[in-house]
Design an enzyme around this catalytic site. Structure first.
Site, mmCIF file in Angstrom:
data_model
loop_
_atom_site.group_PDB
_atom_site.id
_atom_site.type_symbol
_atom_site.label_atom_id
_atom_site.label_comp_id
_atom_site.label_asym_id
_atom_site.label_seq_id
_atom_site.Cartn_x
_atom_site.Cartn_y
_atom_site.Cartn_z
ATOM 1 N N GLY A 82 0.670 -1.059 -0.087
ATOM 2 C CA GLY A 82 0.030 0.086 -0.087
ATOM 3 C C GLY A 82 0.889 1.310 -0.144
ATOM 4 O O GLY A 82 2.223 1.242 -0.131
ATOM 5 N N ASP A 84 0.642 5.470 1.807
ATOM 6 C CA ASP A 84 0.179 6.670 2.282
ATOM 7 C C ASP A 84 -0.195 7.956 1.608
ATOM 8 O O ASP A 84 -1.323 8.486 1.745
ATOM 9 C CB ASP A 84 0.970 7.201 3.659
ATOM 10 C CG ASP A 84 1.252 5.997 4.516
ATOM 11 O OD1 ASP A 84 0.464 5.301 5.255
ATOM 12 O OD2 ASP A 84 2.459 5.861 4.843
ATOM 13 N N LYS A 94 5.287 6.618 2.055
ATOM 14 C CA LYS A 94 5.137 5.427 2.864
ATOM 15 C C LYS A 94 5.972 5.471 4.273
ATOM 16 O O LYS A 94 6.836 5.952 4.290
ATOM 17 C CB LYS A 94 5.822 3.885 1.911
ATOM 18 C CG LYS A 94 4.775 3.481 0.812
ATOM 19 C CD LYS A 94 5.369 2.644 -0.019
ATOM 20 C CE LYS A 94 5.708 1.585 0.454
ATOM 21 N NZ LYS A 94 4.240 0.921 1.157
ATOM 22 N N GLY A 96 3.953 4.678 7.248
ATOM 23 C CA GLY A 96 2.866 5.281 8.235
ATOM 24 C C GLY A 96 2.873 4.086 9.343
ATOM 25 O O GLY A 96 2.542 4.193 10.603
ATOM 26 N N GLU A 103 10.402 -2.328 3.449
ATOM 27 C CA GLU A 103 9.530 -2.171 2.199
ATOM 28 C C GLU A 103 10.524 -1.621 1.267
ATOM 29 O O GLU A 103 10.153 -2.083 0.094
ATOM 30 C CB GLU A 103 8.350 -0.836 2.537
ATOM 31 C CG GLU A 103 7.461 -1.561 3.449
ATOM 32 C CD GLU A 103 6.276 -0.496 3.900
ATOM 33 O OE1 GLU A 103 5.485 -0.994 4.568
ATOM 34 O OE2 GLU A 103 6.548 0.623 3.750
#
Length: 220
Positions: A82, A84, A94, A96, A103
């Site tokens: 995913g 943010d 990213k 959060g 990642e």
């Protein structure tokens, strides 16, 4: 339609991107949780996976998926995660969930990065969401001063220790018109492990859920 329902919708669509053979990279966060649940619910076969967090690893193992150390596998085909925030150029914020370093490592190894979000995460300019920066604890003060000099307002994320044993500074009031150069500048600060800007390695495909279904944007 609730945000939770939108996340479930895009997580289900992402099942179509799981490679039939080989290793799947799996990120972290609430939408990824929905994705892992969808794998289990739909009895999708996954040969093996690499994971961006201890929580993701545990979830994958709980549904019978073998999780590999990234050092033990070749670069692989697909990473699904995913974000943010994501802009029109496929750059992302990213971190959060405090898993930004792992990642970024997994994203760098993947041939294709599939970003799964709901429509609220689409922005024109990155920066409304506070920018996470993972730091070595002894450097926290100096890194914060440098980030402040760059125009941001860094705030220590209280009670947060990353899977790497580090801390997170969230940079508020910091709009980012040039994500690639900002990523380079912050990564160069001594004591920074990594910044949650994914511009040098952005998404290849963005799947985003709307009330009218899941839409797709593909990097040219």
């Amino acid at each position: 339609m609730t945000q939770d329902e939108l996340k479930e919708m895009v997580a289900a669509e992402a099942l179509n991107y799981i490679p039939k053979d080989g290793i799947l990279g799996v990120g972290s966060g609430s939408t990824v949780v929905k994705f892992i649940q969808a794998i289990h619910r739909n009895h999708i076969k996954v040969d093996a996976a690499v994971s961006s967090s201890n929580k993701t690893t545990q979830m994958l193992q709980d549904i019978g998926i073998r999780v590999l150390d990234p050092n033990e596998c070749e670069p692989y085909a697909v990473y699904i995660d995913g974000a943010d925030e994501v802009n029109d150029s496929f750059d992302m914020i990213k971190g959060g969930g405090a898993c930004l370093t792992r990642e970024k490592i997994l994203a760098s190894m993947a041939e294709k990065f599939i970003c799964i979000v709901d429509k609220s995460k689409l922005v024109t300019t990155l920066g409304k969401f506070p920018l996470p920066v993972e730091v070595i604890p002894m450097a926290r003060g100096q890194v914060a001063r440098t980030l402040q000099a760059l125009g941001g307002r860094p705030v220590l994320r209280e009670g947060c220790i990353t899977d790497n044993g580090c801390e997170i500074l969230d940079v508020h009031d910091f709009m980012i018109p040039d994500p690639a150069s900002t990523e380079r500048a912050i990564n160069a600060i001594p004591g920074v492990v990594t910044v949650g800007l994914f511009a040098r390695r952005g998404a290849d495909v963005v799947l985003y859920a709307t009330e009218d279904g899941v839409q797709k944007k593909v990097r040219p």
